[in-house]
Design a protein around this motif. Structure first.
Motif, PDB file in Angstrom:
ATOM      1  N   ALA A 312     -30.406 -24.607 -50.024  1.00  0.00           N
ATOM      2  CA  ALA A 312     -31.663 -25.349 -49.877  1.00  0.00           C
ATOM      3  C   ALA A 312     -31.927 -26.297 -51.052  1.00  0.00           C
ATOM      4  O   ALA A 312     -32.278 -27.458 -50.837  1.00  0.00           O
ATOM      5  CB  ALA A 312     -32.822 -24.397 -49.651  1.00  0.00           C
ATOM      6  N   PRO A 313     -31.736 -25.867 -52.331  1.00  0.00           N
ATOM      7  CA  PRO A 313     -31.994 -26.789 -53.451  1.00  0.00           C
ATOM      8  C   PRO A 313     -31.124 -28.052 -53.407  1.00  0.00           C
ATOM      9  O   PRO A 313     -31.581 -29.132 -53.776  1.00  0.00           O
ATOM     10  CB  PRO A 313     -31.656 -25.950 -54.692  1.00  0.00           C
ATOM     11  N   LEU A 314     -29.878 -27.921 -52.920  1.00  0.00           N
ATOM     12  CA  LEU A 314     -28.988 -29.086 -52.812  1.00  0.00           C
ATOM     13  C   LEU A 314     -29.578 -30.105 -51.829  1.00  0.00           C
ATOM     14  O   LEU A 314     -29.645 -31.307 -52.114  1.00  0.00           O
ATOM     15  CB  LEU A 314     -27.607 -28.628 -52.346  1.00  0.00           C
ATOM     16  N   TYR A 315     -30.027 -29.614 -50.667  1.00  0.00           N
ATOM     17  CA  TYR A 315     -30.600 -30.502 -49.650  1.00  0.00           C
ATOM     18  C   TYR A 315     -31.922 -31.106 -50.147  1.00  0.00           C
ATOM     19  O   TYR A 315     -32.210 -32.276 -49.901  1.00  0.00           O
ATOM     20  CB  TYR A 315     -30.805 -29.749 -48.336  1.00  0.00           C
ATOM     21  N   GLN A 316     -32.707 -30.288 -50.882  1.00  0.00           N
ATOM     22  CA  GLN A 316     -33.961 -30.815 -51.444  1.00  0.00           C
ATOM     23  C   GLN A 316     -33.671 -31.928 -52.458  1.00  0.00           C
ATOM     24  O   GLN A 316     -34.309 -32.983 -52.429  1.00  0.00           O
ATOM     25  CB  GLN A 316     -34.767 -29.684 -52.105  1.00  0.00           C
ATOM     26  N   ALA A 317     -32.664 -31.715 -53.301  1.00  0.00           N
ATOM     27  CA  ALA A 317     -32.295 -32.728 -54.302  1.00  0.00           C
ATOM     28  C   ALA A 317     -31.798 -34.005 -53.617  1.00  0.00           C
ATOM     29  O   ALA A 317     -32.126 -35.123 -54.042  1.00  0.00           O
ATOM     30  CB  ALA A 317     -31.214 -32.183 -55.239  1.00  0.00           C
ATOM     31  N   LEU A 318     -31.017 -33.830 -52.546  1.00  0.00           N
ATOM     32  CA  LEU A 318     -30.521 -34.981 -51.791  1.00  0.00           C
ATOM     33  C   LEU A 318     -31.700 -35.788 -51.234  1.00  0.00           C
ATOM     34  O   LEU A 318     -31.769 -37.012 -51.400  1.00  0.00           O
ATOM     35  CB  LEU A 318     -29.625 -34.502 -50.638  1.00  0.00           C
ATOM     36  N   GLY A 319     -32.652 -35.084 -50.612  1.00  0.00           N
ATOM     37  CA  GLY A 319     -33.822 -35.750 -50.033  1.00  0.00           C
ATOM     38  C   GLY A 319     -34.638 -36.490 -51.072  1.00  0.00           C
ATOM     39  O   GLY A 319     -35.018 -37.653 -50.865  1.00  0.00           O
ATOM     40  N   ARG A 320     -34.872 -35.835 -52.214  1.00  0.00           N
ATOM     41  CA  ARG A 320     -35.666 -36.448 -53.294  1.00  0.00           C
ATOM     42  C   ARG A 320     -34.989 -37.712 -53.811  1.00  0.00           C
ATOM     43  O   ARG A 320     -35.608 -38.748 -53.986  1.00  0.00           O
ATOM     44  CB  ARG A 320     -35.828 -35.457 -54.458  1.00  0.00           C
ATOM     45  N   THR A 321     -33.681 -37.602 -54.088  1.00  0.00           N
ATOM     46  CA  THR A 321     -32.930 -38.739 -54.635  1.00  0.00           C
ATOM     47  C   THR A 321     -32.949 -39.922 -53.668  1.00  0.00           C
ATOM     48  O   THR A 321     -33.166 -41.061 -54.078  1.00  0.00           O
ATOM     49  CB  THR A 321     -31.474 -38.309 -54.940  1.00  0.00           C
ATOM     50  N   LEU A 322     -32.742 -39.650 -52.399  1.00  0.00           N
ATOM     51  CA  LEU A 322     -32.697 -40.737 -51.416  1.00  0.00           C
ATOM     52  C   LEU A 322     -34.083 -41.362 -51.239  1.00  0.00           C
ATOM     53  O   LEU A 322     -34.221 -42.597 -51.199  1.00  0.00           O
ATOM     54  CB  LEU A 322     -32.143 -40.243 -50.075  1.00  0.00           C
ATOM     55  N   ALA A 323     -35.127 -40.517 -51.151  1.00  0.00           N
ATOM     56  CA  ALA A 323     -36.488 -41.037 -50.965  1.00  0.00           C
ATOM     57  C   ALA A 323     -36.917 -41.893 -52.166  1.00  0.00           C
ATOM     58  O   ALA A 323     -37.602 -42.901 -52.011  1.00  0.00           O
ATOM     59  CB  ALA A 323     -37.463 -39.892 -50.748  1.00  0.00           C
TER      60      ALA A 323
END
Length: 371
Positions: A312-323
């Motif tokens: 989950a933290p990996l996907y959260q980091a991906l979302g944050r970085t892209l947004a």
């Protein structure tokens, strides 16, 4: 076949991707492609079969339909299969094998059906039957209708002939090509994969932009058939001079081994000049210089119990970085677990059906342009 100038050609793909493959086939000037369960049908002649294998990125294999007839018992199959014009298609000196499937039919024993067809072929052509032969005749008996086809591809078409190196769970090239198409990619915009693994998305995107034929480096089963024309095939394969794309295709991975693997694969595919790979964690992903484009990635799935939580933290980091950093870009994310995909917090559009991939079902989650 002399009595049929054209015949049915079936291009197989993963269930759920048939309309996307039909779109690709239609753009490559094949006759009225029609999505059907498990693939796309079109009509054509042997040169169309050759160019389908050479050109089409999304198909997993290409079958030429040779004959179809109703059949209710094995003796009938034996007699009827001898009337198929095998000698026009198979060479007497080339071994063949038969694969049969039976579904809701009075002939229900597939290996007995395969045996009868093999006997009929050997009797009419003299060709030797060999269970390991590259040339495969496919028989499908469904509701007493027997359809006989020949697999013209041989090795599955995702094996482009370049990728010597793959990591643990590589995305198949055929699937990558169709997911790129579903994201609206046509070769004219940059692509970035921030978790690129062995580089499949980046290399596939670069090849599309450079208009390199996916089958340019490999052998096909149709080269061993009586219908094959060496000169015509050589003409079809001649590379056309094309301008080098000005767009670049980028991959990053936190694993140095993946980056090295991607570079080696891009080099072999002939797209090293328009691809760039570097080592970086997901939180450091940034848009390259130039216009916005498409971020597309296939992150780890976390298929084992309890793994999803740790991812989950990996996907959260991906979302944050892209947004934060990729405004003006679109995103495509391949995920096996919708909960993980939604952990990115990205504004996904409604998604299509899940697609079988390596024993799992994966879904492409897409966004519109990020605001």
């Amino acid at each position: 076949m002399t009595h049929h100038p054209d015949f049915e050609i079936f291009l197989a793909t993963a269930p759920g991707l048939e309309p996307t493959l039909a779109e690709e086939v239609g753009l490559k000037a094949f006759k009225r492609p029609k999505p059907v369960p498990g693939g796309v049908i079109t009509r054509g002649t042997w040169p169309d079969v050759w160019r389908a294998n050479l050109w089409i990125r999304g198909a997993t294999r290409i079958l030429a339909r040779l004959d179809a007839f109703h059949v209710t018992h094995l003796a009938h199959l034996d007699a009827r299969a001898r009337r198929t014009p095998w000698a026009e298609i198979l060479r007497p000196d080339t071994p063949f094998r038969v694969e049969a499937t039976c579904h809701k039919s009075r002939i229900y024993h597939s290996s007995a059906a395969a045996e009868r067809i093999a006997t009929a072929i050997h009797a009419t052509t003299g060709a030797p039957h060999d269970p390991d032969a590259e040339v495969t005749v496919m028989a499908r008996i469904d509701h007493d209708l027997c359809t006989l086809s020949i697999d013209t591809s041989g090795e599955p078409l995702h094996k482009r002939g370049f990728k010597a190196e793959v990591n643990a769970a590589p995305l198949r090239e055929t699937l990558a090509a169709l997911f790129l198409r579903q994201c609206g990619f046509d070769g004219s915009e940059p692509v970035l994969d921030p978790m690129c693994g062995s580089g499949t998305f980046v290399i596939e995107a670069a090849e599309i932009a450079a208009r390199l034929n996916p089958g340019r480096a490999r052998h096909f089963a149709f080269e061993r058939l009586a219908t094959f024309d060496v000169e015509a095939w050589a003409r079809l394969r001649e590379p056309k001079p094309r301008p080098t794309p000005t767009t670049r295709f980028h991959g990053a991975d936190r694993d140095a081994g993946a980056v090295a693997m991607s570079r080696a694969n891009a080099e072999r595919a002939g797209v090293a000049a328009i691809t760039e790979f570097h080592q970086a964690p997901i939180s450091e992903a940034r848009p390259p210089e130039g216009p916005p484009g498409l971020v597309i990635t296939n992150p780890p799935y976390g298929t084992r119990l309890g793994e999803a939580k740790s991812l989950a933290p990996l996907y959260q980091a991906l979302g944050r970085t892209l947004a934060t950093h990729f405004k003006g870009w679109r995103v495509g994310l391949v995920a096996a677990d919708p909960k993980l995909a939604h952990a990115t917090g990205l504004p996904f559009l409604p998604s299509g059906p899940p697609v079988p991939h390596g024993g799992l079902r994966v879904t492409l989650f897409r966004t519109a342009t990020l605001a």
